[in-house]
Design an enzyme around this catalytic site. Sequence first.
Site, PDB file in Angstrom:
ATOM      1  N   ARG A  95       6.369  55.588 -35.482  1.00 31.18           N
ATOM      2  CA  ARG A  95       4.950  55.330 -35.228  1.00 31.18           C
ATOM      3  C   ARG A  95       4.765  54.376 -34.058  1.00 31.18           C
ATOM      4  O   ARG A  95       3.634  54.101 -33.666  1.00 31.18           O
ATOM      5  CB  ARG A  95       4.338  54.701 -36.470  1.00 31.18           C
ATOM      6  CG  ARG A  95       3.397  55.632 -37.235  1.00 31.18           C
ATOM      7  CD  ARG A  95       2.946  54.896 -38.470  1.00 31.18           C
ATOM      8  NE  ARG A  95       1.771  55.402 -39.077  1.00 31.18           N
ATOM      9  CZ  ARG A  95       1.758  56.163 -40.173  1.00 31.18           C
ATOM     10  NH1 ARG A  95       2.887  56.587 -40.692  1.00 31.18           N
ATOM     11  NH2 ARG A  95       0.631  56.515 -40.711  1.00 31.18           N
ATOM     12  N   LYS A 120      -0.150  66.563 -41.144  1.00 33.60           N
ATOM     13  CA  LYS A 120       1.313  66.387 -41.092  1.00 33.60           C
ATOM     14  C   LYS A 120       1.957  66.602 -42.462  1.00 33.60           C
ATOM     15  O   LYS A 120       2.935  67.315 -42.581  1.00 33.60           O
ATOM     16  CB  LYS A 120       1.686  64.978 -40.612  1.00 33.60           C
ATOM     17  CG  LYS A 120       1.290  64.628 -39.220  1.00 33.60           C
ATOM     18  CD  LYS A 120       1.894  63.312 -38.790  1.00 33.60           C
ATOM     19  CE  LYS A 120       1.554  62.132 -39.664  1.00 33.60           C
ATOM     20  NZ  LYS A 120       0.157  61.686 -39.626  1.00 33.60           N
ATOM     21  N   ARG A 173      -5.397  57.047 -52.706  1.00 36.33           N
ATOM     22  CA  ARG A 173      -4.785  55.988 -51.891  1.00 36.33           C
ATOM     23  C   ARG A 173      -5.809  54.911 -51.560  1.00 36.33           C
ATOM     24  O   ARG A 173      -6.950  55.223 -51.222  1.00 36.33           O
ATOM     25  CB  ARG A 173      -4.248  56.600 -50.596  1.00 36.33           C
ATOM     26  CG  ARG A 173      -3.006  57.424 -50.796  1.00 36.33           C
ATOM     27  CD  ARG A 173      -2.647  58.212 -49.579  1.00 36.33           C
ATOM     28  NE  ARG A 173      -2.629  57.443 -48.341  1.00 36.33           N
ATOM     29  CZ  ARG A 173      -2.149  57.890 -47.197  1.00 36.33           C
ATOM     30  NH1 ARG A 173      -1.622  59.106 -47.135  1.00 36.33           N
ATOM     31  NH2 ARG A 173      -2.173  57.153 -46.118  1.00 36.33           N
ATOM     32  N   ARG A 225      -6.758  52.686 -39.177  1.00 47.09           N
ATOM     33  CA  ARG A 225      -5.525  53.485 -39.038  1.00 47.09           C
ATOM     34  C   ARG A 225      -5.581  54.324 -37.766  1.00 47.09           C
ATOM     35  O   ARG A 225      -4.571  54.503 -37.079  1.00 47.09           O
ATOM     36  CB  ARG A 225      -5.334  54.380 -40.272  1.00 47.09           C
ATOM     37  CG  ARG A 225      -4.845  53.597 -41.491  1.00 47.09           C
ATOM     38  CD  ARG A 225      -5.111  54.329 -42.792  1.00 47.09           C
ATOM     39  NE  ARG A 225      -4.338  55.548 -42.918  1.00 47.09           N
ATOM     40  CZ  ARG A 225      -4.678  56.555 -43.737  1.00 47.09           C
ATOM     41  NH1 ARG A 225      -5.767  56.483 -44.474  1.00 47.09           N
ATOM     42  NH2 ARG A 225      -3.918  57.611 -43.812  1.00 47.09           N
ATOM     43  N   ARG A 277      -9.579  65.421 -48.696  1.00 49.18           N
ATOM     44  CA  ARG A 277      -8.324  65.100 -49.392  1.00 49.18           C
ATOM     45  C   ARG A 277      -8.594  64.200 -50.596  1.00 49.18           C
ATOM     46  O   ARG A 277      -8.083  64.426 -51.687  1.00 49.18           O
ATOM     47  CB  ARG A 277      -7.362  64.408 -48.416  1.00 49.18           C
ATOM     48  CG  ARG A 277      -6.077  63.940 -49.080  1.00 49.18           C
ATOM     49  CD  ARG A 277      -5.019  63.617 -48.071  1.00 49.18           C
ATOM     50  NE  ARG A 277      -5.178  62.301 -47.477  1.00 49.18           N
ATOM     51  CZ  ARG A 277      -4.555  61.904 -46.369  1.00 49.18           C
ATOM     52  NH1 ARG A 277      -3.770  62.732 -45.728  1.00 49.18           N
ATOM     53  NH2 ARG A 277      -4.718  60.695 -45.895  1.00 49.18           N
TER      54      ARG A 277
END
Length: 288
Positions: free
Chosen positions: A88, A13, A139, A150, A127
């Site tokens: 969300r 995204k 992160r 998540r 990532r």
Amino acid sequence: MRIILLGPPGSGKGTQAQLLVQRYGIVQLSTGEMLRAAVAAGTPVGLKAKEIMASGGLVPDDVVVGIISDRIDQPDARHGFILDGFPRTVPQAEALDELLKHKHMKLDAVIELRVNESALLSRVETRVAQMRERGEEVRVDDTPEVLTKRLASYRSQTEPLIHYYSERRKLSTIDGMMAIDEVTRAIHRQLLALGAVEPKSHGKSYARSAAKAAPAKTGAKKAKVAKKAAQKPAKTGKKAAKSAKSAEKAVKGAKKAAKKTAKKTVKKAVKKGSKKSPKKVTKKRAKR
Ligand code: AMP
């Protein structure tokens, strides 16, 4: 243009949102980014969100809806935005509907990036590795354990949005397993099909090609096209302003070339002893 990008963590995204920002000159509104900024700044919202985010849970609906409502009102979001990571939950989607209605704004599309769950973990690992390579801070929620949580949040609370938007005929599903540029192209095709973007007016890239084409094809008509292209992206940031400038240059070039052609034609006509008056020829040529 106002669109929502929907997909689990690691579906691409954020990457697609950035590419769409470049292509259409609209802003990316990522609630995750905004919340991370709030955490870093230690604001009351940040303090509320910090622990929840670190554990992979969802921040309360009213908090994120408040953030988005304020952000949509900013001048840079006037020409359109891509919502990345919001809504969300179904209550967030309902709140967004109300909010947009109240602001007299229309949602153009909801793009779902569908991916194999098995690929998500390795994508997030990639990532993390890339962020480390660039020396960026990683992160705290990009760990296998938190990612599992998540994903669970996505399945139970976000996935129902697929049905929500599909019922409202807003949903387009795209295969998020394709290469990055193929996904971008598929999104563009979908936006074209929905009429959310015009075939010839997708921002800066169009302005650039118009700027290139105009001086070669002399004439006022081409100048008009370049001028139009120059006017469009002028509203969309620094880079766009640059494209607008080069398009303006193209307009001048096209006009100059048109004059030159007209002059030459007059000379030729006079030489040949044409019956047409030079004035008429000039007018006719200049018109083209
Ligand atoms: P993201 O960068 O979109 O993966 O978001 C990172 C984290 O921020 C999520 O795991 C949530 O804890 C929180 N978050 C971001 N957007 C929302 C949202 N719309 N609703 C609730 N929590 C959110």
